[in-house]
Design a protein around this motif. Sequence first.
Motif, PDB file in Angstrom:
ATOM      1  N   SER A 175       0.900  -1.233   0.052  1.00  0.00           N
ATOM      2  CA  SER A 175      -0.198   0.032  -0.075  1.00  0.00           C
ATOM      3  C   SER A 175       0.972   1.318  -0.052  1.00  0.00           C
ATOM      4  O   SER A 175       1.933   1.243   0.483  1.00  0.00           O
ATOM      5  CB  SER A 175      -0.897   0.027   1.221  1.00  0.00           C
ATOM      6  OG  SER A 175      -1.469   1.211   1.417  1.00  0.00           O
ATOM      7  N   THR A 176       0.336   2.452  -0.649  1.00  0.00           N
ATOM      8  CA  THR A 176       1.114   3.611  -0.528  1.00  0.00           C
ATOM      9  C   THR A 176       0.927   4.606   0.640  1.00  0.00           C
ATOM     10  O   THR A 176       1.148   5.621   0.795  1.00  0.00           O
ATOM     11  CB  THR A 176       0.776   4.479  -1.813  1.00  0.00           C
ATOM     12  OG1 THR A 176      -0.711   4.541  -1.897  1.00  0.00           O
ATOM     13  CG2 THR A 176       1.093   3.736  -3.145  1.00  0.00           C
ATOM     14  N   THR A 177      -0.131   4.146   1.595  1.00  0.00           N
ATOM     15  CA  THR A 177      -0.386   4.828   2.733  1.00  0.00           C
ATOM     16  C   THR A 177       0.862   4.817   3.645  1.00  0.00           C
ATOM     17  O   THR A 177       2.044   4.231   3.417  1.00  0.00           O
ATOM     18  CB  THR A 177      -1.415   3.870   3.718  1.00  0.00           C
ATOM     19  OG1 THR A 177      -1.002   2.831   4.061  1.00  0.00           O
ATOM     20  CG2 THR A 177      -2.985   3.789   2.868  1.00  0.00           C
ATOM     21  N   ALA A 178       0.604   5.677   4.463  1.00  0.00           N
ATOM     22  CA  ALA A 178       1.800   5.923   5.496  1.00  0.00           C
ATOM     23  C   ALA A 178       2.338   4.918   6.309  1.00  0.00           C
ATOM     24  O   ALA A 178       3.400   4.356   6.520  1.00  0.00           O
ATOM     25  CB  ALA A 178       1.444   7.055   6.413  1.00  0.00           C
ATOM     26  N   ASP A 179       1.229   3.915   6.680  1.00  0.00           N
ATOM     27  CA  ASP A 179       1.615   2.754   7.470  1.00  0.00           C
ATOM     28  C   ASP A 179       0.759   1.441   6.728  1.00  0.00           C
ATOM     29  O   ASP A 179      -0.305   1.002   7.127  1.00  0.00           O
ATOM     30  CB  ASP A 179       1.074   2.925   8.981  1.00  0.00           C
ATOM     31  CG  ASP A 179       1.594   1.855   9.895  1.00  0.00           C
ATOM     32  OD1 ASP A 179       1.991   0.762   9.273  1.00  0.00           O
ATOM     33  OD2 ASP A 179       1.249   2.102  11.130  1.00  0.00           O
ATOM     34  N   PRO A 180       1.626   0.948   5.829  1.00  0.00           N
ATOM     35  CA  PRO A 180       0.898  -0.046   5.022  1.00  0.00           C
ATOM     36  C   PRO A 180       0.647  -1.420   5.893  1.00  0.00           C
ATOM     37  O   PRO A 180      -0.046  -2.212   5.448  1.00  0.00           O
ATOM     38  CB  PRO A 180       1.615  -0.287   3.750  1.00  0.00           C
ATOM     39  CG  PRO A 180       3.081   0.322   4.171  1.00  0.00           C
ATOM     40  CD  PRO A 180       2.847   1.382   5.208  1.00  0.00           C
ATOM     41  N   LEU A 181       1.514  -1.461   6.749  1.00  0.00           N
ATOM     42  CA  LEU A 181       1.543  -2.671   7.742  1.00  0.00           C
ATOM     43  C   LEU A 181       0.034  -2.762   8.406  1.00  0.00           C
ATOM     44  O   LEU A 181      -0.586  -3.608   8.818  1.00  0.00           O
ATOM     45  CB  LEU A 181       2.491  -2.940   8.694  1.00  0.00           C
ATOM     46  CG  LEU A 181       3.894  -3.400   7.956  1.00  0.00           C
ATOM     47  CD1 LEU A 181       5.297  -3.232   8.639  1.00  0.00           C
ATOM     48  CD2 LEU A 181       3.773  -4.708   7.294  1.00  0.00           C
ATOM     49  N   GLU A 225       1.455 -19.361  -0.405  1.00  0.00           N
ATOM     50  CA  GLU A 225       1.023 -19.066  -1.573  1.00  0.00           C
ATOM     51  C   GLU A 225       0.089 -17.773  -1.607  1.00  0.00           C
ATOM     52  O   GLU A 225      -0.192 -16.857  -2.486  1.00  0.00           O
ATOM     53  CB  GLU A 225       0.413 -19.838  -2.406  1.00  0.00           C
ATOM     54  CG  GLU A 225       1.057 -21.274  -2.854  1.00  0.00           C
ATOM     55  CD  GLU A 225       0.708 -22.635  -3.330  1.00  0.00           C
ATOM     56  OE1 GLU A 225      -0.671 -22.501  -3.067  1.00  0.00           O
ATOM     57  OE2 GLU A 225       1.375 -23.304  -3.872  1.00  0.00           O
ATOM     58  N   GLY A 226      -0.893 -17.737  -0.449  1.00  0.00           N
ATOM     59  CA  GLY A 226      -1.953 -16.833  -0.295  1.00  0.00           C
ATOM     60  C   GLY A 226      -1.090 -15.215  -0.080  1.00  0.00           C
ATOM     61  O   GLY A 226      -1.441 -14.205  -0.471  1.00  0.00           O
ATOM     62  N   TYR A 227       0.272 -15.323   0.631  1.00  0.00           N
ATOM     63  CA  TYR A 227       0.638 -13.952   0.914  1.00  0.00           C
ATOM     64  C   TYR A 227       1.382 -13.688  -0.459  1.00  0.00           C
ATOM     65  O   TYR A 227       1.181 -12.467  -0.930  1.00  0.00           O
ATOM     66  CB  TYR A 227       2.095 -14.400   1.818  1.00  0.00           C
ATOM     67  CG  TYR A 227       2.792 -13.134   1.762  1.00  0.00           C
ATOM     68  CD1 TYR A 227       2.429 -12.157   2.661  1.00  0.00           C
ATOM     69  CD2 TYR A 227       3.918 -13.096   1.003  1.00  0.00           C
ATOM     70  CE1 TYR A 227       3.437 -10.995   2.774  1.00  0.00           C
ATOM     71  CE2 TYR A 227       4.965 -11.936   1.312  1.00  0.00           C
ATOM     72  CZ  TYR A 227       4.585 -11.141   2.040  1.00  0.00           C
ATOM     73  OH  TYR A 227       5.220  -9.805   2.011  1.00  0.00           O
ATOM     74  N   VAL A 228       1.848 -14.566  -1.338  1.00  0.00           N
ATOM     75  CA  VAL A 228       2.455 -14.171  -2.524  1.00  0.00           C
ATOM     76  C   VAL A 228       1.348 -13.642  -3.487  1.00  0.00           C
ATOM     77  O   VAL A 228       1.732 -12.788  -4.481  1.00  0.00           O
ATOM     78  CB  VAL A 228       3.239 -15.401  -3.064  1.00  0.00           C
ATOM     79  CG1 VAL A 228       3.450 -15.175  -4.534  1.00  0.00           C
ATOM     80  CG2 VAL A 228       4.224 -15.724  -2.276  1.00  0.00           C
ATOM     81  N   SER A 229       0.297 -14.083  -3.227  1.00  0.00           N
ATOM     82  CA  SER A 229      -1.015 -13.662  -4.502  1.00  0.00           C
ATOM     83  C   SER A 229      -1.100 -12.227  -3.964  1.00  0.00           C
ATOM     84  O   SER A 229      -1.477 -11.410  -5.046  1.00  0.00           O
ATOM     85  CB  SER A 229      -2.115 -14.304  -4.157  1.00  0.00           C
ATOM     86  OG  SER A 229      -2.947 -14.139  -2.791  1.00  0.00           O
ATOM     87  N   GLY A 230      -1.073 -11.675  -2.814  1.00  0.00           N
ATOM     88  CA  GLY A 230      -0.981 -10.260  -2.597  1.00  0.00           C
ATOM     89  C   GLY A 230      -2.413  -9.715  -2.319  1.00  0.00           C
ATOM     90  O   GLY A 230      -2.752  -8.540  -2.056  1.00  0.00           O
ATOM     91  N   THR A 231      -3.553 -10.821  -2.566  1.00  0.00           N
ATOM     92  CA  THR A 231      -5.099 -10.559  -2.370  1.00  0.00           C
ATOM     93  C   THR A 231      -5.199 -10.239  -0.850  1.00  0.00           C
ATOM     94  O   THR A 231      -4.476 -10.836  -0.084  1.00  0.00           O
ATOM     95  CB  THR A 231      -5.888 -11.610  -2.844  1.00  0.00           C
ATOM     96  OG1 THR A 231      -5.606 -12.665  -2.211  1.00  0.00           O
ATOM     97  CG2 THR A 231      -5.351 -11.898  -4.511  1.00  0.00           C
TER      98      THR A 231
END
Length: 273
Positions: A2-8, A233-239
Motif C-alpha cells: 500500500s502507498t499509505t503512511a503505514d501499510p502494515l 501462496e496466499g501471501y504471494v498472491s497479494g490479495t
Amino acid sequence: MSTTADPLATLASLPGAADAVDSMRKSVDRVYGHRIMRRRSNEVTSEAALRGARASAALAGADWALEEVRRRSDFGVDGEPRTVGAALRLTAEAGQLLSVWRQSPLRVLARLHLVAAGGGTQQDSVGRPRLAGEPVDEPLVELPLPDADEVAGRLDGLARLLLAGSEAPALVVAAVVHGELLALRPFGSYNGLVARAAERIVLVGSGLDPKSVCPAEVGHAEQDRAAYVAALEGYVSGTPEGMTAWIAHCGRAVELGARESTAVCEAMQRGAA
C-alpha cells in the motif's frame, strides 16, 4: 504494498486479521501467566528454543524426533545433520541480534545466513543476497523465483518499512517479514530457516514474546508443510484474502507454540510436585 503512511497497519485492518491477533494474544498471555514462568522461565525458554529449532529443521526437510536432536552432536555432516545444526545455531543467534535488528534488518539477515550456512556452502555467496544466475536450494518452496534485481529492491523496501515503524500488531509485522523472505528466497540456501528466525526476532523484539517461549516454528510444523506452503501462496498472491490467510496461519503457529510451552510448564510443575 500500500502507498499509505503505514501499510502494515492497513494489513492489520483486513477482515479477520484482528481476530487472529486476539486469539494468539490469549494463548501468549496464558503461558506467561503460568506459575512455572515466575520461577523457571529460563528453563522454559531453553526448551522452547530446542523445540523451535527442531520444528524449523523439520520444515526444511530434516524431520528428527526431539530426543534425537538432544542426543546428536554430528551436526557438521552433510545432509539432514547440517540442516538441524543450522537451525540450532540460528535459534541461539537470534536472541543476540535484537538491538541490531532495530537499526539494520538487512545486516541481521546477512548474519543469520552466515550463521546458518557455516562451512556448508560456497563462501563467496554466504551472507549476501544472490546475484543474477545463482541457484537457490529451497526444496520446500516451489513458487516462481523473483530475479536478483527484484530481490534487491524488495529487500530494501522491507528494511525501509521496518525502520519507519508501524502501529500494526507484532504478529502482522512478523508475518510480513516471514512471508516476504520466503517469497523472495534472497539467499542461495537456508532461506526457510532464516525467514523463521527473522519471524522469531520480530516476535521477541516487539515485546509480544520477550522471553521467547512461544516458538512459532513449532506451530508452523504442526500445521504441516502442505498447509504452510498453501498459506504462503496466499501471501504471494497479494490479495486481501490471501494476506489474511497468511497472517492467520502465522497467528495459529504462535498459538501452537505457546500451547507447546504451556505443556512444558505443566510437565515441570508435575515433576516438582
